[in-house]
Design a protein around this motif. Structure first.
Motif, PDB file in Angstrom:
ATOM      1  N   LYS A   1       0.726  -1.264  -0.075  1.00 13.84           N
ATOM      2  CA  LYS A   1      -0.112  -0.013  -0.102  1.00 13.84           C
ATOM      3  C   LYS A   1       0.822   1.398  -0.128  1.00 13.84           C
ATOM      4  N   VAL A   2       2.046   1.060   0.248  1.00 12.09           N
ATOM      5  CA  VAL A   2       2.997   2.340   0.495  1.00 12.09           C
ATOM      6  C   VAL A   2       3.672   2.656  -0.909  1.00 12.09           C
ATOM      7  N   VAL A   3       3.760   1.504  -1.740  1.00 15.02           N
ATOM      8  CA  VAL A   3       4.437   1.742  -3.076  1.00 15.02           C
ATOM      9  C   VAL A   3       3.676   2.669  -3.723  1.00 15.02           C
ATOM     10  N   PRO A   4       4.071   3.725  -4.544  1.00 13.31           N
ATOM     11  CA  PRO A   4       3.416   4.558  -5.306  1.00 13.31           C
ATOM     12  C   PRO A   4       2.860   4.058  -6.526  1.00 13.31           C
ATOM     13  N   ARG A   5       1.564   4.281  -6.690  1.00 15.34           N
ATOM     14  CA  ARG A   5       0.952   3.671  -7.891  1.00 15.34           C
ATOM     15  C   ARG A   5       1.509   4.297  -9.035  1.00 15.34           C
ATOM     16  N   SER A   6       2.132   5.281  -9.114  1.00 20.57           N
ATOM     17  CA  SER A   6       2.660   5.822 -10.338  1.00 20.57           C
ATOM     18  C   SER A   6       3.616   4.907 -11.000  1.00 20.57           C
ATOM     19  N   LEU A   7       4.508   4.040 -10.181  1.00 18.04           N
ATOM     20  CA  LEU A   7       5.180   3.080 -10.805  1.00 18.04           C
ATOM     21  C   LEU A   7       4.501   1.978 -11.298  1.00 18.04           C
ATOM     22  N   TYR A   8       3.444   1.662 -11.286  1.00 18.39           N
ATOM     23  CA  TYR A   8       2.420   0.801 -11.547  1.00 18.39           C
ATOM     24  C   TYR A   8       2.013   1.179 -12.957  1.00 18.39           C
ATOM     25  N   GLU A   9       1.672   2.435 -13.163  1.00 20.53           N
ATOM     26  CA  GLU A   9       1.245   3.166 -14.356  1.00 20.53           C
ATOM     27  C   GLU A   9       2.327   3.263 -15.123  1.00 20.53           C
ATOM     28  N   ALA A  10       3.510   3.828 -14.864  1.00 22.18           N
ATOM     29  CA  ALA A  10       4.618   3.811 -15.647  1.00 22.18           C
ATOM     30  C   ALA A  10       4.987   2.333 -16.345  1.00 22.18           C
ATOM     31  N   ALA A  11       5.244   1.508 -15.466  1.00 19.49           N
ATOM     32  CA  ALA A  11       5.333  -0.029 -16.028  1.00 19.49           C
ATOM     33  C   ALA A  11       4.315  -0.399 -17.158  1.00 19.49           C
TER      34      ALA A  11
END
Length: 308
Positions: free
Chosen positions: A197-207
């Motif tokens: 839950k702490v991981v930024p969602r932007s990383l998932y979107e970029a990947a």
């Protein structure tokens, strides 16, 4: 000239009022930390120190309690019952811990994916067994394992089959592993899920924009991001495996032939102290086991935190 300039630029000694303020701040700090230090010393440092003191003595029929130095440690390091229990616990750790952490990680990833319907229900349901005390959990599973009176026996009678006895000497360690896994999957799942839950969602979107699929995101983004949580859960599980006591102790009355007094090092220490009245040697075995656990946990921590 240099000496004079050095003296001129040296900081003046603190004034009495400044010294008083520094002492007051130190006292305030100790006022906050003092209760913790006192409790930590009483419940952690003092018992270890007392155990270390006991390990240096030995009760003898002639002469009573006498100082023996490190003789108890030499006996513990060559005790086959201790090493057999340690090997069993090590085998238990190598098999049970990866299975438990794998299930917990899979559950955390499934709940975090956002594609699981009713994730709140599953999160609470998976965590709920952790709220059950270990003694109660062992009694519940011990009743189900019974081939004469429990669930296994009822299935045998109803279907006319002969299922293997989970409390037999060849299966009892696996049965204990099943209980421990049932108890602690939810605990480790919560650790992994909180880290996700702490991981930024932007990383998932970029990947995802770069064309990565779900499994690629899990392998390349999510798992590296929660590496610290994986290491912490592994260390906690290793320590818990070496401290295995509650489950075999409760099940021992149901399977006395399969669960001996030296099945695990902690069970062996308990039997030495309370059944054999060998308090000094029991303290020695406990200290040796604590040192082994600390070394292995520290090695895993160094290995897990090493940057790739």
């Amino acid at each position: 000239m240099t000496l004079l300039s050095t003296r001129a630029t040296a900081a003046p000694p603190p004034r009495p009022r400044a010294r008083f303020r520094l002492r007051k701040e130190a006292l305030v700090g100790w006022g906050f930390a003092g209760p913790f230090v006192a409790v930590f010393g009483l419940v952690f440092i003092a018992p270890i120190g007392y155990a270390g003191y006991l390990s240096l003595f030995q009760d003898r029929l002639i002469g009573g309690t006498s100082f023996v130095g490190l003789d108890n440690y030499g006996e513990a390091l060559t005790d086959p019952r201790f090493w057999d229990g340690l090997i069993r616990v090590g085998l238990f750790l190598l098999i049970q811990v990866p299975i438990m952490l794998g299930i917990a990680l899979f559950a955390a990833l499934a709940i975090d994916s956002g594609r699981l319907y009713g994730k709140t229900f599953f999160r609470v349901s998976i965590f709920l067994p952790y709220a059950v005390p270990a003694v109660v959990a062992s009694l519940i599973w011990g009743f189900m394992y019974g081939d004469q009176f429990g669930l296994v026996g009822n299935i045998n009678d109803a279907l006319g089959v002969s299922l293997p006895n989970p409390l037999s000497p060849s299966l009892v360690l696996a049965s204990i592993g099943n209980i421990v896994t049932w108890e602690f999957v939810g605990y480790n799942m919560l650790i992994f899920y909180s880290a996700l839950k702490v991981v930024p969602r932007s990383l998932y979107e970029a990947a995802s924009i770069d064309g990565a699929g779900e499994w690629r995101i899990v392998a390349s983004v999510k798992l590296p991001a929660i590496r610290s949580a994986l290491v912490i859960a592994t260390i906690f599980s290793i320590i818990g495996s070496f401290q295995l006591f509650n489950e075999p102790s409760i099940l021992q009355k149901l399977a006395p032939n399969a669960i001996t007094n030296d099945l695990t090092p902690n069970l062996y220490t308990y039997s030495l102290s309370f059944a054999g009245q060998q308090h000094n040697y029991a303290a020695t075995v406990a200290i040796v086991m604590g040192v082994i656990t600390a070394i292995i946990a520290y090695a895993v921590q160094l290995r897990g935190m090493r940057k790739g």
